[in-house]
Motif scaffolding. Structure first.
Motif, PDB file in Angstrom:
ATOM      1  N   ASN A  92      15.104 141.491 -46.366  1.00 52.58           N
ATOM      2  CA  ASN A  92      14.511 143.007 -45.231  1.00 52.58           C
ATOM      3  C   ASN A  92      15.900 143.722 -44.687  1.00 52.58           C
ATOM      4  O   ASN A  92      16.941 143.385 -45.542  1.00 52.58           O
ATOM      5  CB  ASN A  92      13.234 143.036 -44.881  1.00 52.58           C
ATOM      6  N   LYS A  93      15.616 143.542 -43.839  1.00 54.59           N
ATOM      7  CA  LYS A  93      16.498 144.625 -42.789  1.00 54.59           C
ATOM      8  C   LYS A  93      17.343 143.482 -41.970  1.00 54.59           C
ATOM      9  O   LYS A  93      18.823 143.795 -41.603  1.00 54.59           O
ATOM     10  CB  LYS A  93      15.861 144.970 -41.532  1.00 54.59           C
ATOM     11  N   ALA A  94      17.213 142.240 -42.187  1.00 54.42           N
ATOM     12  CA  ALA A  94      17.839 140.985 -41.983  1.00 54.42           C
ATOM     13  C   ALA A  94      19.014 140.528 -42.796  1.00 54.42           C
ATOM     14  O   ALA A  94      19.334 139.134 -42.150  1.00 54.42           O
ATOM     15  CB  ALA A  94      16.925 139.584 -41.136  1.00 54.42           C
ATOM     16  N   LYS A  95      18.504 141.064 -43.632  1.00 52.43           N
ATOM     17  CA  LYS A  95      19.680 140.493 -44.811  1.00 52.43           C
ATOM     18  C   LYS A  95      21.301 140.360 -44.513  1.00 52.43           C
ATOM     19  O   LYS A  95      22.208 139.599 -45.006  1.00 52.43           O
ATOM     20  CB  LYS A  95      19.954 141.098 -45.661  1.00 52.43           C
ATOM     21  N   SER A  96      20.909 141.447 -43.871  1.00 57.89           N
ATOM     22  CA  SER A  96      22.621 141.490 -43.362  1.00 57.89           C
ATOM     23  C   SER A  96      23.134 140.951 -41.751  1.00 57.89           C
ATOM     24  O   SER A  96      24.700 140.562 -41.738  1.00 57.89           O
ATOM     25  CB  SER A  96      23.043 143.233 -42.548  1.00 57.89           C
ATOM     26  N   ALA A  97      22.590 139.704 -41.305  1.00 55.18           N
ATOM     27  CA  ALA A  97      22.224 139.391 -40.385  1.00 55.18           C
ATOM     28  C   ALA A  97      23.137 137.713 -40.703  1.00 55.18           C
ATOM     29  O   ALA A  97      23.544 137.727 -42.396  1.00 55.18           O
ATOM     30  CB  ALA A  97      21.698 137.972 -39.833  1.00 55.18           C
ATOM     31  N   ARG A  98      24.031 137.443 -40.470  1.00 55.00           N
ATOM     32  CA  ARG A  98      25.172 136.133 -40.446  1.00 55.00           C
ATOM     33  C   ARG A  98      24.795 134.956 -39.788  1.00 55.00           C
ATOM     34  O   ARG A  98      23.913 135.023 -39.164  1.00 55.00           O
ATOM     35  CB  ARG A  98      26.215 136.026 -39.546  1.00 55.00           C
ATOM     36  N   PHE A  99      24.164 133.373 -41.118  1.00 51.82           N
ATOM     37  CA  PHE A  99      23.784 132.408 -40.868  1.00 51.82           C
ATOM     38  C   PHE A  99      24.822 131.383 -41.003  1.00 51.82           C
ATOM     39  O   PHE A  99      25.240 131.442 -41.912  1.00 51.82           O
ATOM     40  CB  PHE A  99      22.983 132.383 -42.397  1.00 51.82           C
ATOM     41  N   VAL A 100      24.516 130.878 -39.951  1.00 54.32           N
ATOM     42  CA  VAL A 100      25.399 129.335 -39.991  1.00 54.32           C
ATOM     43  C   VAL A 100      24.759 128.024 -40.319  1.00 54.32           C
ATOM     44  O   VAL A 100      23.127 128.239 -39.260  1.00 54.32           O
ATOM     45  CB  VAL A 100      26.139 129.898 -38.210  1.00 54.32           C
ATOM     46  N   PRO A 101      24.870 127.526 -41.392  1.00 54.72           N
ATOM     47  CA  PRO A 101      23.932 126.957 -41.690  1.00 54.72           C
ATOM     48  C   PRO A 101      24.598 124.725 -40.879  1.00 54.72           C
ATOM     49  O   PRO A 101      24.882 125.068 -40.323  1.00 54.72           O
ATOM     50  CB  PRO A 101      24.262 126.298 -43.000  1.00 54.72           C
ATOM     51  N   LEU A 102      23.787 124.000 -40.937  1.00 54.76           N
ATOM     52  CA  LEU A 102      24.195 122.876 -39.305  1.00 54.76           C
ATOM     53  C   LEU A 102      24.585 121.898 -40.824  1.00 54.76           C
ATOM     54  O   LEU A 102      25.066 121.478 -40.764  1.00 54.76           O
ATOM     55  CB  LEU A 102      22.815 122.239 -38.662  1.00 54.76           C
ATOM     56  N   TYR A 103      23.362 121.696 -41.955  1.00 55.70           N
ATOM     57  CA  TYR A 103      24.028 120.909 -43.318  1.00 55.70           C
ATOM     58  C   TYR A 103      25.697 121.541 -43.871  1.00 55.70           C
ATOM     59  O   TYR A 103      25.832 122.241 -43.778  1.00 55.70           O
ATOM     60  CB  TYR A 103      23.003 120.838 -44.251  1.00 55.70           C
ATOM     61  N   GLN A 104      26.546 120.389 -44.213  1.00 54.69           N
ATOM     62  CA  GLN A 104      27.725 120.960 -44.424  1.00 54.69           C
ATOM     63  C   GLN A 104      27.936 118.835 -45.371  1.00 54.69           C
ATOM     64  O   GLN A 104      27.486 118.608 -45.012  1.00 54.69           O
ATOM     65  CB  GLN A 104      28.838 120.426 -43.104  1.00 54.69           C
ATOM     66  N   PRO A 105      28.511 119.354 -46.388  1.00 55.44           N
ATOM     67  CA  PRO A 105      28.737 118.719 -47.567  1.00 55.44           C
ATOM     68  C   PRO A 105      29.375 117.955 -47.317  1.00 55.44           C
ATOM     69  O   PRO A 105      31.392 118.350 -46.683  1.00 55.44           O
ATOM     70  CB  PRO A 105      29.557 119.770 -48.636  1.00 55.44           C
ATOM     71  N   ALA A 106      29.221 116.130 -46.857  1.00 57.75           N
ATOM     72  CA  ALA A 106      30.369 115.388 -45.707  1.00 57.75           C
ATOM     73  C   ALA A 106      29.425 114.027 -46.542  1.00 57.75           C
ATOM     74  O   ALA A 106      28.593 113.705 -47.610  1.00 57.75           O
ATOM     75  CB  ALA A 106      30.428 115.905 -44.410  1.00 57.75           C
ATOM     76  N   ALA A 107      30.780 113.071 -46.350  1.00 62.44           N
ATOM     77  CA  ALA A 107      30.110 112.348 -47.473  1.00 62.44           C
ATOM     78  C   ALA A 107      29.492 110.841 -46.234  1.00 62.44           C
ATOM     79  O   ALA A 107      28.354 110.439 -46.916  1.00 62.44           O
ATOM     80  CB  ALA A 107      31.483 110.955 -46.677  1.00 62.44           C
ATOM     81  N   SER A 108      28.723 111.580 -45.242  1.00 68.64           N
ATOM     82  CA  SER A 108      27.984 111.193 -44.797  1.00 68.64           C
ATOM     83  C   SER A 108      27.653 112.430 -43.023  1.00 68.64           C
ATOM     84  O   SER A 108      27.800 113.019 -43.107  1.00 68.64           O
ATOM     85  CB  SER A 108      28.408 110.015 -43.675  1.00 68.64           C
ATOM     86  N   VAL A 109      26.277 111.777 -42.578  1.00 71.37           N
ATOM     87  CA  VAL A 109      26.122 112.631 -42.000  1.00 71.37           C
ATOM     88  C   VAL A 109      26.474 113.086 -40.509  1.00 71.37           C
ATOM     89  O   VAL A 109      27.034 114.168 -40.317  1.00 71.37           O
ATOM     90  CB  VAL A 109      24.718 112.617 -41.716  1.00 71.37           C
TER      91      VAL A 109
END
Length: 232
Positions: A92-109
């Motif tokens: 809806n109206k929030a489609k234009s918000a910026r999202f910063v995920p915590l998951y990052q592709p990496a070899a380990s957590v």
């Protein structure tokens, strides 16, 4: 720090009221400095709230959204909190918000946590809004009783950022913001639903060790007042 309980007749009433409060807080931040930030919880409880919030009139292009915690799974996993936010809030109206995920592709957590900390530094902390949930065992974010890094996560002197957490019953390894990152938001909310959760809250507000019920750290030591939103 004192907490305030806001009780509602239904989850729908709660979702509408909380959406209004969050929208007002974000809009005030945008008016004051041009940007706003919110960290939200995962799980099934916030779905209706996310859906209502996404319809509110906010300058969403000036809002950054992130998660208080995440499983170490790709964004397209059904167990990803990222997917929950994408399907229910970034609409809806929030489609234009910026999202910063915590998951990052990496070899380990651990490497993912380091990368996520670098990414989150772009947001700026304290957050304007933090929305927390609570499990039946008294965990919040990914602060689990018996968690591998629980003492570090709950230590107010631990630097702001994301650390790892593993615990029995948590499933996948977790990425979670530290207590120091969450406890001083302009609006700090604990969103819970169901009679069972109200019983857990009553127990958490009593005496006892924070390690046994980590939500106690938020209720006792957060430097911002905790606004508790509850519906049966």
């Amino acid at each position: 720090m004192a907490s305030t309980l806001h009780s509602f007749a239904s989850p729908a009433d709660l979702a509408g009221s909380l959406a209004d409060k969050v929208a007002d807080t974000l809009s005030a931040a945008i008016s004051a400095r041009g940007t706003a930030s919110v960290a939200v919880s995962g799980g099934s409880t916030p779905k209706a709230f996310f859906q209502v919030l996404s319809t509110r009139d906010i300058a969403w292009d000036k809002v950054t959204i992130t998660l208080v915690d995440e499983r170490f799974v790709p964004a397209d996993s059904a167990r990803s909190n990222h997917m929950l936010v994408d399907a229910n809030l970034l609409q809806n109206k929030a489609k234009s918000a910026r999202f910063v995920p915590l998951y990052q592709p990496a070899a380990s957590v651990e490497e993912a946590a380091r990368l996520a900390t670098e990414k989150s530094a772009e947001i700026g902390i304290p957050f304007d809004v933090v929305i927390l949930g609570m499990g039946g065992d008294g965990h919040t974010a990914s602060f689990f009783p018996g968690g591998s890094n629980l003492a570090t996560a709950l230590d107010a002197s631990t630097p702001r950022g994301i650390i790892t957490m593993e615990a029995e019953g948590a499933g996948e390894p977790r990425l979670t913001f530290t207590f120091s990152s969450l406890q001083d938001a302009a609006l700090l909310v604990l969103h819970i639903e169901g009679e069972g959760k109200k019983d857990v809250l009553a127990k958490a507000e009593g005496s006892g060790d924070e390690a046994d019920m980590p939500i106690r750290a938020i209720l006792r030591r957060a430097t911002s007042p905790v606004e508790i939103y509850w519906a049966p």
